[in-house]
Scaffold this active site. Structure first.
Site, PDB file in Angstrom:
ATOM      1  N   GLU A  54      23.172  -1.350  37.167  1.00 34.33           N
ATOM      2  CA  GLU A  54      24.243  -0.880  36.286  1.00 34.33           C
ATOM      3  C   GLU A  54      23.978  -1.357  34.857  1.00 34.33           C
ATOM      4  O   GLU A  54      24.267  -2.509  34.532  1.00 34.33           O
ATOM      5  CB  GLU A  54      25.594  -1.421  36.755  1.00 34.33           C
ATOM      6  CG  GLU A  54      26.080  -0.844  38.066  1.00 34.33           C
ATOM      7  CD  GLU A  54      27.560  -1.140  38.268  1.00 34.33           C
ATOM      8  OE1 GLU A  54      28.348  -0.194  38.358  1.00 34.33           O
ATOM      9  OE2 GLU A  54      27.925  -2.326  38.305  1.00 34.33           O
ATOM     10  N   HIS A  84      28.380  -8.335  40.015  1.00 34.82           N
ATOM     11  CA  HIS A  84      28.757  -7.274  39.077  1.00 34.82           C
ATOM     12  C   HIS A  84      28.783  -7.836  37.657  1.00 34.82           C
ATOM     13  O   HIS A  84      29.102  -9.010  37.436  1.00 34.82           O
ATOM     14  CB  HIS A  84      30.126  -6.700  39.448  1.00 34.82           C
ATOM     15  CG  HIS A  84      30.459  -5.436  38.718  1.00 34.82           C
ATOM     16  ND1 HIS A  84      30.971  -5.434  37.434  1.00 34.82           N
ATOM     17  CD2 HIS A  84      30.338  -4.130  39.078  1.00 34.82           C
ATOM     18  CE1 HIS A  84      31.153  -4.188  37.045  1.00 34.82           C
ATOM     19  NE2 HIS A  84      30.774  -3.374  38.016  1.00 34.82           N
TER      20      HIS A  84
END
Length: 257
Positions: free
Chosen positions: A169, A98
């Protein structure tokens, strides 16, 4: 989306939540969301709540996911958790790479690759996150950044890739309210799929699900989910409230089927 790919909707709680919040969330989801073939729904709570949430959610409908894990089984790594521990708890999914792990905790692509390979070796499904900064997007450097983040995965076998779900993302859209346009997201997903096709195999590219994340809500996921290469959503803040997360699930999934 082709019939060979699973559609994913995942909620990443980050460092948020409480037992009472998770109780309310799981109750709402258990009562309001139905099983659908080829759709996987998961929640990634903070570490202390993994087992608690697993016991509350209907495990026939939903999966519980860890937000991270380390690259070895055990040892003197204060504050870390291992993939072995997740397997011991019966947690099937883990998020790795992430942007907050990359940018806040300075995790390198090399470490992310090692963590992914180890988690896969134990049978976990890895939600592998990729994404560029706003400066990269403005300088037309997105494809270079994504290629750099992906390059070590070119050596992964098709069997290893079968345990990877990509989550694209754009860092500039996470928690900002900004969101990539459906066409921007689609174009980037097409690039990622093309990279997999060229560096791994066309078959793996066709089968690999690619989620989108970054300020996803029930309104914008309508049009995003219509794009042929968007195979789901990794949701942040909107996954903390049952009604908001359920609205995303019910808004996005029908657009694909």
């Amino acid at each position: 989306m082709t019939g060979t790919r699973t559609f994913f909707v995942g909620g990443n709680h980050k460092m948020n939540g409480s037992k009472s919040m998770l109780e309310s969330l799981s109750k709402g989801m258990n009562e309001s969301v139905e099983n659908k073939e080829n759709v996987d729904i998961f929640i990634a709570p903070s570490y202390p709540y993994l087992e608690f949430l697993s016991n509350k959610l209907d495990n026939k409908k939903f999966k519980v996911c860890s937000q991270n894990c380390y690259s070895v089984a055990k040892g003197a790594f204060t504050g870390e958790i291992s993939a072995n521990m997740l397997v011991d708890l019966g947690i099937p999914y883990v998020i790795i790479g992430h942007s907050e792990r990359r940018n806040v905790f300075s995790e390198s692509s090399e470490l992310i690759t090692k963590k992914t390979k180890y988690a896969i070796s134990l049978g976990l499904t890895v939600i592998l996150c990729l994404g560029e900064l706003l400066a990269d997007r403005k300088s037309n450097n997105t494809e270079h950044i994504l290629s750099e983040q992906l390059k070590d995965f070119a050596s992964f076998t098709p069997e290893e890739w079968s345990k990877i779900v990509i989550a694209y993302e754009p860092v500039w859209a996470i928690g900002t309210g900004a969101v990539a346009t459906p066409q921007e997201a689609q174009d980037t997903h097409v690039f990622i799929r093309k990279w997999i096709s060229e560096k791994v195999s066309e078959d793996v590219a066709k089968k690999t699900s690619i989620m989108y994340g970054g300020s996803v809500n029930a309104d914008n996921c309508h049009n995003l989910s219509k794009q042929s290469d968007i195979d789901g959503f990794l949701v942040g803040g909107a996954s903390l409230v049952a009604s908001d997360f359920i609205a995303i699930i019910k808004s996005a999934v029908p657009k694909k089927y």
